[in-house]
Design a protein around this motif. Structure first.
Motif, PDB file in Angstrom:
ATOM      1  N   ILE A  90      -6.578   3.267  -5.438  1.00  0.00           N
ATOM      2  CA  ILE A  90      -5.549   4.205  -4.999  1.00  0.00           C
ATOM      3  C   ILE A  90      -5.977   5.559  -5.534  1.00  0.00           C
ATOM      4  CG2 ILE A  90      -3.111   4.819  -5.059  1.00  0.00           C
ATOM      5  CD1 ILE A  90      -4.151   1.312  -6.014  1.00  0.00           C
ATOM      6  N   LEU A 135      -3.451  -4.472  -3.407  1.00  0.00           N
ATOM      7  CA  LEU A 135      -2.919  -3.949  -2.162  1.00  0.00           C
ATOM      8  C   LEU A 135      -2.099  -4.982  -1.407  1.00  0.00           C
ATOM      9  CD1 LEU A 135      -6.098  -2.058  -0.891  1.00  0.00           C
ATOM     10  CD2 LEU A 135      -4.192  -1.135  -2.218  1.00  0.00           C
ATOM     11  N   THR A 190      -5.857   4.670   0.125  1.00  0.00           N
ATOM     12  CA  THR A 190      -6.238   3.370  -0.426  1.00  0.00           C
ATOM     13  C   THR A 190      -7.550   2.930   0.199  1.00  0.00           C
ATOM     14  OG1 THR A 190      -4.948   2.200   1.265  1.00  0.00           O
ATOM     15  CG2 THR A 190      -3.873   2.594  -0.861  1.00  0.00           C
ATOM     16  N   GLY A 238       0.789  -1.216   0.000  1.00  0.00           N
ATOM     17  CA  GLY A 238       0.000   0.000   0.000  1.00  0.00           C
ATOM     18  C   GLY A 238       0.828   1.277   0.000  1.00  0.00           C
ATOM     19  N   ASP A 274      -4.566   2.215   3.948  1.00  0.00           N
ATOM     20  CA  ASP A 274      -5.312   1.079   4.483  1.00  0.00           C
ATOM     21  C   ASP A 274      -5.841   1.308   5.892  1.00  0.00           C
ATOM     22  OD1 ASP A 274      -5.071  -1.095   2.327  1.00  0.00           O
ATOM     23  OD2 ASP A 274      -3.008  -0.414   2.548  1.00  0.00           O
TER      24      ASP A 274
END
Length: 324
Positions: free
Chosen positions: A293, A281, A238, A123, A210
């Motif tokens: 993204i 990811l 993300t 990520g 994330d």
């Protein structure tokens, strides 16, 4: 530890050993015996619910998880999440903060090995590649805010491309590991939907790697970020991609967001979309986890008002390219 709790703990250890052997019938009997020894031990009820779920006994699992919640209303072990996935509880707009904090406090010592070596997590690298074209023209000094900074993986990837970086995370133990790297100016244990005063108010770049997967409704976090950004600053993030509008809860106990819902939140919270790409990811159980993204630019209040007077752009026009 009381005598009953000691007996219950020993029995629960046996139950978990039986689970490891996939002997769920015997594990259930031993876990029930643990509860007989100490009916007030919340962890025993949660473990019994988990075993019932593994055994396919959904109704009994639901009952055990509900009993756990009576004993631990703050839900440190995430019983409500399990009930949601079992269809026995309404979906909330975020995972319980106490559960997420406890989860990552426990996860902190093995976090990086697990993500990098076992899950092939990338990520931070995807976010850096998404924002790299804009870095040379960003105003200096460039102050960066890392939302859900964890152990500092984003700081390592972005090192050398900012003048100062601050971080916030729910987990104090994750924060301690990030602090040891010496990358961050300020590190705060806190909630990304309610940023504390210890953090700055003039960020040119906000990064969310994330972390938004633990929120269903993204608006509170996006508004909080926007309030601390320079006009024209960038937010790069993300998200796990989902087909249910506006979001659903995946089997990995993370939210998946519909593209159209994300675009609506971005616009409502004072941003304009700059780019929207697809990429892998991480790996999960040997399967790639696809995510978005996204790069968004913070615009000032007057621009937001003007934007509301014109029709919104067609979400189908988002790029949708794939990052490899």
């Amino acid at each position: 530890m009381s005598k009953d709790r000691l007996s219950a703990s020993r029995r629960l250890d046996v139950a978990l050993a039986l689970v490891a052997q996939s002997d769920y019938v015997a594990a259930i009997d031993v876990a029930r015996a643990a509860i007989s020894a100490d009916a007030e031990w919340d962890e025993a009820h949660f473990t019994l619910g988990d075993i019932y779920e593994r055994a396919g006994e959904t109704e009994n699992a639901v009952e055990a998880f509900r009993q756990y919640l009576i004993l631990d209303p703050v839900d440190r072990m995430g019983a409500e999440v399990r009930l949601t996935l079992l269809g026995a509880a309404a979906m909330r707009d975020r995972l319980p903060p106490d559960y997420v904090r406890a989860l990552f406090d426990d996860y902190a010592p093995r976090f990086e090995i697990s993500l990098r070596d076992r899950l092939a997590y990338r990520g931070p690298e995807l976010l850096f590649e998404a924002v790299r074209p804009y870095l040379p023209n960003m105003l200096r000094p460039l102050e960066v805010l890392d939302l859900g900074c964890g152990t500092g993986l984003v700081g390592e990837v972005f090192a050398g491309h900012f003048d100062a970086m601050d971080g916030i995370d729910l987990s104090p133990r994750m924060i301690n590991r990030a602090r040891a790297k010496g990358i961050y100016r300020t590190l705060v244990a806190g909630d990304i939907t309610d940023l504390p005063a210890d953090l700055g108010s003039d960020y040119g770049l906000v990064i969310a790697a994330d972390v938004l997967n633990y929120l269903g409704d993204l608006a509170p976090a996006l508004r909080a970020a926007h309030a601390r950004m320079k006009p024209g600053g960038l937010m790069v993030l993300t998200l796990e991609h989902g087909d249910a509008f506006p979001f659903d809860l995946g089997p990995g106990q993370r939210f998946r967001h519909h593209q159209r819902a994300v675009l609506e939140w971005v616009n409502e919270c004072g941003f304009e979309l700059v780019s929207d790409e697809l990429g892998v990811l991480r790996q999960e159980k040997g399967n790639p986890v696809e995510g978005r993204i996204m790069v968004a630019r913070a615009i000032d209040a007057l621009s937001v008002m003007a934007g509301n007077l014109v029709s919104q752009s067609d979400p189908d026009q988002a790029s949708g390219h794939t990052l490899h």
